[in-house]
Enzyme design. Structure first.
Site, PDB file in Angstrom:
ATOM      1  N   LYS A   1       0.834  -1.208   0.000  1.00 30.13           N
ATOM      2  CA  LYS A   1       0.000   0.000   0.000  1.00 30.13           C
ATOM      3  C   LYS A   1       0.866   1.255   0.000  1.00 30.13           C
ATOM      4  CE  LYS A   1      -4.174  -1.959   2.068  1.00 30.13           C
ATOM      5  NZ  LYS A   1      -4.888  -2.169   3.345  1.00 30.13           N
TER       6      LYS A   1
ATOM      7  N   LYS B   1      -4.157 -11.350  -8.219  1.00 28.61           N
ATOM      8  CA  LYS B   1      -5.299 -11.671  -7.377  1.00 28.61           C
ATOM      9  C   LYS B   1      -6.505 -10.836  -7.811  1.00 28.61           C
ATOM     10  CE  LYS B   1      -6.275  -9.912  -3.319  1.00 28.61           C
ATOM     11  NZ  LYS B   1      -6.597  -9.556  -1.946  1.00 28.61           N
TER      12      LYS B   1
ATOM     13  N   LYS C   1     -11.036  -5.467  -6.686  1.00 33.84           N
ATOM     14  CA  LYS C   1     -11.776  -4.375  -7.275  1.00 33.84           C
ATOM     15  C   LYS C   1     -10.833  -3.243  -7.678  1.00 33.84           C
ATOM     16  CE  LYS C   1     -15.568  -1.214  -6.581  1.00 33.84           C
ATOM     17  NZ  LYS C   1     -16.395  -0.463  -5.635  1.00 33.84           N
TER      18      LYS C   1
END
Ligand code: TRP
Length: 328
Positions: A111, A191, A194
């Site tokens: 992140k 993976k 969204k």
């Protein structure tokens, strides 16, 4: 009876990867355990999000979870921010969490790369709040996807550190993975997620939209033309057949694909039918809830009351162990 806890961020809608990777177990485990499920909105604020959409994202996520079969008569479903003990316990746990342990979290590192302009302290201590979610209910089993295993190892470590420093309050927790804990997206490489845009939303599992999405799904890349034989074992479409189709379907695909008897379009067409069958109950329950949105709020409110009662008991115990002041 063991307690099960799991959480999911309010991204708005569930996709096939969430379901196959984790939520499928949320539904299955209600028969056997005391299950507590949570839409974790306080986790979600560590990333940028459209503030105006938060309410509807939480609502829609809860709706989807219920439509998939989580049953409010057997499981508790609630929204994290409705039970303030989550953030309270997170603060306490942060005092027994190693800075170095948090630095090692791969999700934090990922992140930090993806949102380099917003590396906030909440993003860093995200796993502490996650540990608090679980420990607050003294949960022992946590149905999650493969990407959460590292966070759960840390949660276990944090619980142990608490017990060592202040006395035993928390049991050991462990992840419960599904048979397919990591589902790849339409690109067949990463993976399903969204944020990567490679996902199949559950709401798109209707004939036309699903055909369109699966049309984009990458197959055996060595199979360039319809005449080339393919290899199902390296094809992401086949991995979906393993989940949704029958043995006969799979035999038909294997035979047809390896001999170029069928094309990828045929193979995908069969999958469309099977997926629509698989999610028939979901679609029906979903339509009923969409027609009655107040029902979702009712369930969440009742769930929060039940969760709060448990959370308050744990926090009373925690405060006492810590030796904190208490009104005489
Ligand atoms: N971090 C989890 C995820 O991104 C969501 C989560 C928050 C969670 N708290 C939890 C999962 C507690 C299991 C238990 O998927």
């Amino acid at each position: 009876m063991k307690t099960v806890f799991s959480g999911i961020q309010p991204t708005g809608e569930l996709h096939v990867g969430n379901y196959i990777g984790a939520i499928h177990n949320w539904v299955k485990m209600q028969d056997q355990y005391r299950c507590i499920y949570c839409v974790v909105d306080y986790h979600a604020i560590t990333q940028d999000y459209p503030v105006k959409e938060m309410k509807s994202r939480v609502h829609d996520m809860a709706l989807d979870i219920l439509a998939l079969g989580v049953d409010p008569d057997r499981a508790i479903l609630f929204v994290q921010s409705a039970v303030p003990e989550h953030t309270e316990l997170a603060w306490v746990l942060s005092a027994v969490t190693g800075h170095g342990d948090l630095e090692r979290m791969t999700q934090f590192k990922d992140k930090s790369v993806n949102q380099s302009e917003n590396i906030n302290a909440g993003l860093f201590s995200y796993p502490v709040l996650q540990a608090a979610d679980i420990l607050l209910y003294k949960a022992e089993l946590v149905p999650v996807g493969a990407d959460q295993v590292q966070h759960l190892e840390l949660a276990r470590r944090i619980g142990r550190s608490f017990n060592n420093r202040w006395g035993k309050v928390f049991p050991e927790c462990e992840p419960k993975l599904t048979e397919t804990p990591k589902v790849l997206g339409l690109d067949g490489k990463q993976k399903m997620s969204k944020s990567l845009g490679n996902h199949i939303p559950l709401s798109a599992i209707e004939d036309k939209p699903l055909r369109k999405l699966l049309g984009r799904m990458v197959t055996d890349e060595k199979r360039v033309t319809r005449e080339d034989p393919g290899d199902p074992d390296v094809c992401n479409v086949f991995s979906f057949h393993k989940i949704f189709s029958t043995d006969d379907d799979r035999a038909w695909v294997r035979e047809g694909c390896t001999t170029a008897g069928i094309g990828c379009v045929d193979c995908k067409g069969r999958l469309v039918g099977r997926m629509i069958e698989h999610f028939a109950d979901y679609r029906e329950r979903r339509a009923a809830l969409v027609a009655n949105p107040a029902r979702v709020d009712e369930i969440l409110a009742a769930g929060a009351d039940k969760a709060r009662a448990i959370a308050q008991r744990t926090m009373a115990e925690v405060r006492q162990k810590l030796g904190l002041w208490r009104s005489p």
